[in-house]
Design a protein around this motif. Structure first.
Motif, short mmCIF file in Angstrom:
data_model
loop_
_atom_site.label_atom_id
_atom_site.label_comp_id
_atom_site.label_asym_id
_atom_site.label_seq_id
_atom_site.Cartn_x
_atom_site.Cartn_y
_atom_site.Cartn_z
N CYS A 96 0.84 -1.08 0.04
CA CYS A 96 -0.05 0.03 -0.06
C CYS A 96 0.75 1.36 0.03
O CYS A 96 1.78 1.34 0.90
CB CYS A 96 -0.89 -0.02 1.20
N THR A 98 -0.06 4.20 0.65
CA THR A 98 -0.45 5.08 1.85
C THR A 98 0.05 4.77 3.06
O THR A 98 0.84 5.55 3.64
CB THR A 98 -1.81 4.97 1.83
N CYS A 99 0.21 3.53 3.42
CA CYS A 99 0.64 3.07 4.83
C CYS A 99 1.65 2.06 4.73
O CYS A 99 2.17 1.93 5.79
CB CYS A 99 -0.32 2.65 5.67
N CYS A 117 -6.13 -1.73 0.18
CA CYS A 117 -5.23 -1.85 1.30
C CYS A 117 -6.33 -2.41 2.26
O CYS A 117 -7.32 -1.81 2.87
CB CYS A 117 -4.72 -0.66 1.85
N CYS A 120 -5.66 0.16 5.97
CA CYS A 120 -5.94 1.70 6.23
C CYS A 120 -7.13 2.00 5.10
O CYS A 120 -7.70 2.90 5.29
CB CYS A 120 -4.88 2.78 5.78
ZN LIG Z 1 -2.66 1.25 3.42
#
Ligand SMILES: [Zn+2]
Length: 129
Positions: A96, A98-99, A117, A120
């Motif tokens: 992911c 993002t995280c 994901c 998150c």
């Molecule tokens: Zn994520």
């Protein structure tokens, strides 16, 4: 003084990388074999055929999954190239953005994939394989 030094060290980032599986590569006369395709696909929760398509497309080589579950690429490919491609695969189709979690799903959506994901909830469109 010492406390401050320790707090600056990145602790969590490296553990995630170690958790990822590594390719088990074997070079035969006219082909290159990824012996642990099944293990890789289970660990990353991705279809082995998807991983095969990715490698063959990126390399521009023919290949197949054998009945015993190994991936055969019909040419000599350097381990370094395979490992680099595999890193790219994980970065694009597993991790992911993002995280950083690898607890994700890849969902076909028309002519692209959505990387969803589970940690998150982020959804990232990625290129179809
Ligand atoms: Zn994520």
């Amino acid at each position: 003084m010492l406390d401050r030094l320790y707090s600056r060290l990145p602790e969590k980032r490296e553990r995630k990388i170690i958790d990822l599986p590594e390719l088990e590569i074997e070079h035969l006369t006219n082909k290159t074999v990824i012996k642990n395709l099944q293990y890789i696909s289970t660990r990353l929760d991705r279809d082995p055929r998807l991983i095969m398509r990715y490698f063959l497309k990126e390399l521009g080589k023919p290949g197949t999954i054998t009945p015993s579950g190994t991936l055969e690429i019909f040419d000599k490919i350097a381990s370094k190239s395979l490992n680099e491609l595999f890193e790219k695969f994980i970065k694009t189709y597993v991790k992911c953005p993002t995280c950083g979690s690898i607890d994700t799903r890849l969902i076909k959506h028309g002519k692209i994939f959505i990387l969803k994901c589970l940690a998150c909830g982020a959804e990232t469109p990625v290129k179809y394989i």
